[in-house]
Scaffold this motif. Sequence first.
Motif, PDB file in Angstrom:
ATOM      1  N   GLY A  53       0.736  -1.238  -0.133  1.00 29.66           N
ATOM      2  CA  GLY A  53      -0.046  -0.133  -0.042  1.00 29.66           C
ATOM      3  C   GLY A  53       0.782   1.209   0.067  1.00 29.66           C
ATOM      4  N   TRP A  54       1.789   1.299   0.754  1.00 29.36           N
ATOM      5  CA  TRP A  54       2.889   2.428   0.859  1.00 29.36           C
ATOM      6  C   TRP A  54       3.309   2.536  -0.518  1.00 29.36           C
ATOM      7  CZ3 TRP A  54       8.067   2.387  -0.068  1.00 29.36           C
ATOM      8  CH2 TRP A  54       8.846   3.693   0.424  1.00 29.36           C
ATOM      9  N   LEU A  55       3.986   1.558  -1.166  1.00 27.58           N
ATOM     10  CA  LEU A  55       4.564   1.610  -2.391  1.00 27.58           C
ATOM     11  C   LEU A  55       3.610   2.153  -3.639  1.00 27.58           C
ATOM     12  CD1 LEU A  55       6.823   1.073  -4.543  1.00 27.58           C
ATOM     13  CD2 LEU A  55       6.079  -1.426  -4.452  1.00 27.58           C
ATOM     14  N   ILE A  56       2.361   1.523  -3.518  1.00 27.92           N
ATOM     15  CA  ILE A  56       1.653   2.187  -4.392  1.00 27.92           C
ATOM     16  C   ILE A  56       1.144   3.552  -4.160  1.00 27.92           C
ATOM     17  CG2 ILE A  56      -1.294   2.099  -5.145  1.00 27.92           C
ATOM     18  CD1 ILE A  56      -0.713  -1.082  -4.486  1.00 27.92           C
ATOM     19  N   ALA A  57       0.893   3.980  -3.108  1.00 27.98           N
ATOM     20  CA  ALA A  57       0.747   5.433  -2.890  1.00 27.98           C
ATOM     21  C   ALA A  57       1.885   6.250  -3.265  1.00 27.98           C
ATOM     22  CB  ALA A  57       0.576   5.640  -1.353  1.00 27.98           C
ATOM     23  N   LYS A  58       3.192   5.944  -3.065  1.00 30.15           N
ATOM     24  CA  LYS A  58       4.435   6.725  -3.548  1.00 30.15           C
ATOM     25  C   LYS A  58       4.229   6.612  -5.158  1.00 30.15           C
ATOM     26  CE  LYS A  58       5.190   7.171   0.597  1.00 30.15           C
ATOM     27  NZ  LYS A  58       4.245   8.220   1.431  1.00 30.15           N
ATOM     28  N   LEU A  59       4.134   5.666  -5.593  1.00 31.25           N
ATOM     29  CA  LEU A  59       4.220   5.398  -7.345  1.00 31.25           C
ATOM     30  C   LEU A  59       2.949   6.262  -7.633  1.00 31.25           C
ATOM     31  CD1 LEU A  59       5.030   1.781  -7.718  1.00 31.25           C
ATOM     32  CD2 LEU A  59       6.712   3.773  -8.336  1.00 31.25           C
ATOM     33  N   LYS A  60       1.883   6.555  -7.228  1.00 28.68           N
ATOM     34  CA  LYS A  60       0.777   7.116  -7.645  1.00 28.68           C
ATOM     35  C   LYS A  60       1.179   8.701  -7.737  1.00 28.68           C
ATOM     36  CE  LYS A  60      -3.212   4.635  -8.209  1.00 28.68           C
ATOM     37  NZ  LYS A  60      -3.695   4.781  -9.392  1.00 28.68           N
ATOM     38  N   ILE A  61       1.760   9.109  -6.791  1.00 25.10           N
ATOM     39  CA  ILE A  61       2.103  10.621  -6.658  1.00 25.10           C
ATOM     40  C   ILE A  61       3.057  10.823  -7.913  1.00 25.10           C
ATOM     41  CG2 ILE A  61       3.667  12.338  -5.821  1.00 25.10           C
ATOM     42  CD1 ILE A  61       2.924  11.002  -2.808  1.00 25.10           C
ATOM     43  N   ILE A  62       4.108   9.984  -8.381  1.00 26.14           N
ATOM     44  CA  ILE A  62       4.824  10.199  -9.454  1.00 26.14           C
ATOM     45  C   ILE A  62       3.983  10.093 -10.639  1.00 26.14           C
ATOM     46  CG2 ILE A  62       6.795   9.164 -10.662  1.00 26.14           C
ATOM     47  CD1 ILE A  62       7.902   8.120  -8.105  1.00 26.14           C
ATOM     48  N   GLU A  63       3.193   8.930 -10.631  1.00 23.48           N
ATOM     49  CA  GLU A  63       2.295   8.707 -11.821  1.00 23.48           C
ATOM     50  C   GLU A  63       1.290  10.275 -12.336  1.00 23.48           C
ATOM     51  OE1 GLU A  63      -0.794   5.623 -13.625  1.00 23.48           O
ATOM     52  OE2 GLU A  63      -1.177   6.307 -11.615  1.00 23.48           O
ATOM     53  N   GLU A  64       0.818  10.635 -11.107  1.00 22.73           N
ATOM     54  CA  GLU A  64       0.082  12.012 -11.062  1.00 22.73           C
ATOM     55  C   GLU A  64       0.708  13.019 -11.654  1.00 22.73           C
ATOM     56  OE1 GLU A  64      -1.426  12.476  -7.248  1.00 22.73           O
ATOM     57  OE2 GLU A  64      -2.940  10.653  -7.349  1.00 22.73           O
ATOM     58  N   ARG A  65       2.074  13.191 -11.205  1.00 26.90           N
ATOM     59  CA  ARG A  65       2.753  14.398 -12.076  1.00 26.90           C
ATOM     60  C   ARG A  65       3.106  13.987 -13.325  1.00 26.90           C
ATOM     61  NH1 ARG A  65       7.779  15.656  -8.643  1.00 26.90           N
ATOM     62  NH2 ARG A  65       7.562  17.619 -10.046  1.00 26.90           N
ATOM     63  N   LEU A  66       3.347  12.712 -13.863  1.00 25.81           N
ATOM     64  CA  LEU A  66       3.712  12.367 -15.200  1.00 25.81           C
ATOM     65  C   LEU A  66       2.203  12.637 -16.158  1.00 25.81           C
ATOM     66  CD1 LEU A  66       5.746   9.239 -14.744  1.00 25.81           C
ATOM     67  CD2 LEU A  66       6.528  11.661 -15.409  1.00 25.81           C
ATOM     68  N   ILE A  67       1.067  12.419 -15.551  1.00 25.06           N
ATOM     69  CA  ILE A  67      -0.220  12.640 -16.188  1.00 25.06           C
ATOM     70  C   ILE A  67      -0.198  14.084 -16.384  1.00 25.06           C
ATOM     71  CG2 ILE A  67      -2.707  12.551 -15.934  1.00 25.06           C
ATOM     72  CD1 ILE A  67      -2.014   9.795 -14.591  1.00 25.06           C
ATOM     73  N   ARG A  68       0.388  15.174 -15.725  1.00 27.77           N
ATOM     74  CA  ARG A  68       0.187  16.426 -15.728  1.00 27.77           C
ATOM     75  C   ARG A  68       1.251  16.839 -16.767  1.00 27.77           C
ATOM     76  NH1 ARG A  68      -0.824  16.363  -9.886  1.00 27.77           N
ATOM     77  NH2 ARG A  68       1.476  16.957  -9.606  1.00 27.77           N
ATOM     78  N   ASN A  69       2.041  15.864 -17.417  1.00 25.66           N
ATOM     79  CA  ASN A  69       3.158  16.047 -18.350  1.00 25.66           C
ATOM     80  C   ASN A  69       4.303  16.900 -17.576  1.00 25.66           C
ATOM     81  OD1 ASN A  69       1.849  14.772 -20.403  1.00 25.66           O
ATOM     82  ND2 ASN A  69       0.800  16.443 -20.665  1.00 25.66           N
ATOM     83  N   GLU A  70       4.576  16.523 -16.333  1.00 29.42           N
ATOM     84  CA  GLU A  70       5.635  17.329 -15.626  1.00 29.42           C
ATOM     85  C   GLU A  70       6.863  16.564 -16.075  1.00 29.42           C
ATOM     86  OE1 GLU A  70       5.468  18.279 -11.523  1.00 29.42           O
ATOM     87  OE2 GLU A  70       3.204  18.102 -11.557  1.00 29.42           O
ATOM     88  N   LEU A  71       7.958  17.230 -16.152  1.00 32.31           N
ATOM     89  CA  LEU A  71       9.275  16.768 -16.668  1.00 32.31           C
ATOM     90  C   LEU A  71       9.997  16.259 -15.552  1.00 32.31           C
ATOM     91  CD1 LEU A  71      10.233  19.574 -19.227  1.00 32.31           C
ATOM     92  CD2 LEU A  71       9.193  17.294 -19.648  1.00 32.31           C
ATOM     93  N   LEU A  72      10.188  14.796 -15.432  1.00 32.62           N
ATOM     94  CA  LEU A  72      10.850  14.149 -14.319  1.00 32.62           C
ATOM     95  C   LEU A  72      11.958  13.585 -14.924  1.00 32.62           C
ATOM     96  CD1 LEU A  72       8.010  12.849 -12.233  1.00 32.62           C
ATOM     97  CD2 LEU A  72       9.104  14.843 -11.857  1.00 32.62           C
ATOM     98  N   SER A  73      13.199  13.065 -14.056  1.00 28.70           N
ATOM     99  CA  SER A  73      14.223  12.366 -14.421  1.00 28.70           C
ATOM    100  C   SER A  73      14.775  11.328 -13.394  1.00 28.70           C
ATOM    101  CB  SER A  73      15.246  13.240 -15.127  1.00 28.70           C
ATOM    102  OG  SER A  73      15.865  14.046 -14.237  1.00 28.70           O
ATOM    103  N   PHE A  74      15.621  10.332 -13.542  1.00 31.45           N
ATOM    104  CA  PHE A  74      16.341   9.771 -12.677  1.00 31.45           C
ATOM    105  C   PHE A  74      17.404  10.547 -12.388  1.00 31.45           C
ATOM    106  CE2 PHE A  74      13.614   6.701 -14.841  1.00 31.45           C
ATOM    107  CZ  PHE A  74      13.009   5.985 -13.610  1.00 31.45           C
TER     108      PHE A  74
END
Length: 103
Positions: A53-74
């Motif tokens: 559940g913790w992992l899904i919640a953290k990944l959802k934050i990243i996914e939401e940003r990507l859906i908004r077309n925010e530029l992220l990188s490793f």
Amino acid sequence: MDIPEYPNPQQIKSAVEYNTQLDYYLRTSKVIPKKLLLSFDEAYNNDAATSIGWLIAKLKIIEERLIRNELLSFDDGGGLDREVFRKLVSNRYPTIKDNFSQH
């Protein structure tokens, strides 16, 4: 604007405080460090409901940003977009991939 610092769990006594800082980091930083992916791997391999559940919640934050077309990188310079995210989740965390957009 200040660059958020990745929270160090060894320096934070409270799990609640660590998660608050990590959520802030995930919502504001443009960089996803490899050590965060290692923490995600540990949570996934722990295979407890709370860890998943913790992992899904953290990944959802990243996914939401990507859906908004925010530029992220490793932190190694590799780009992170929706397709890279989808492949990362499918390859590293296959049993939870259906919790995320497949588009």
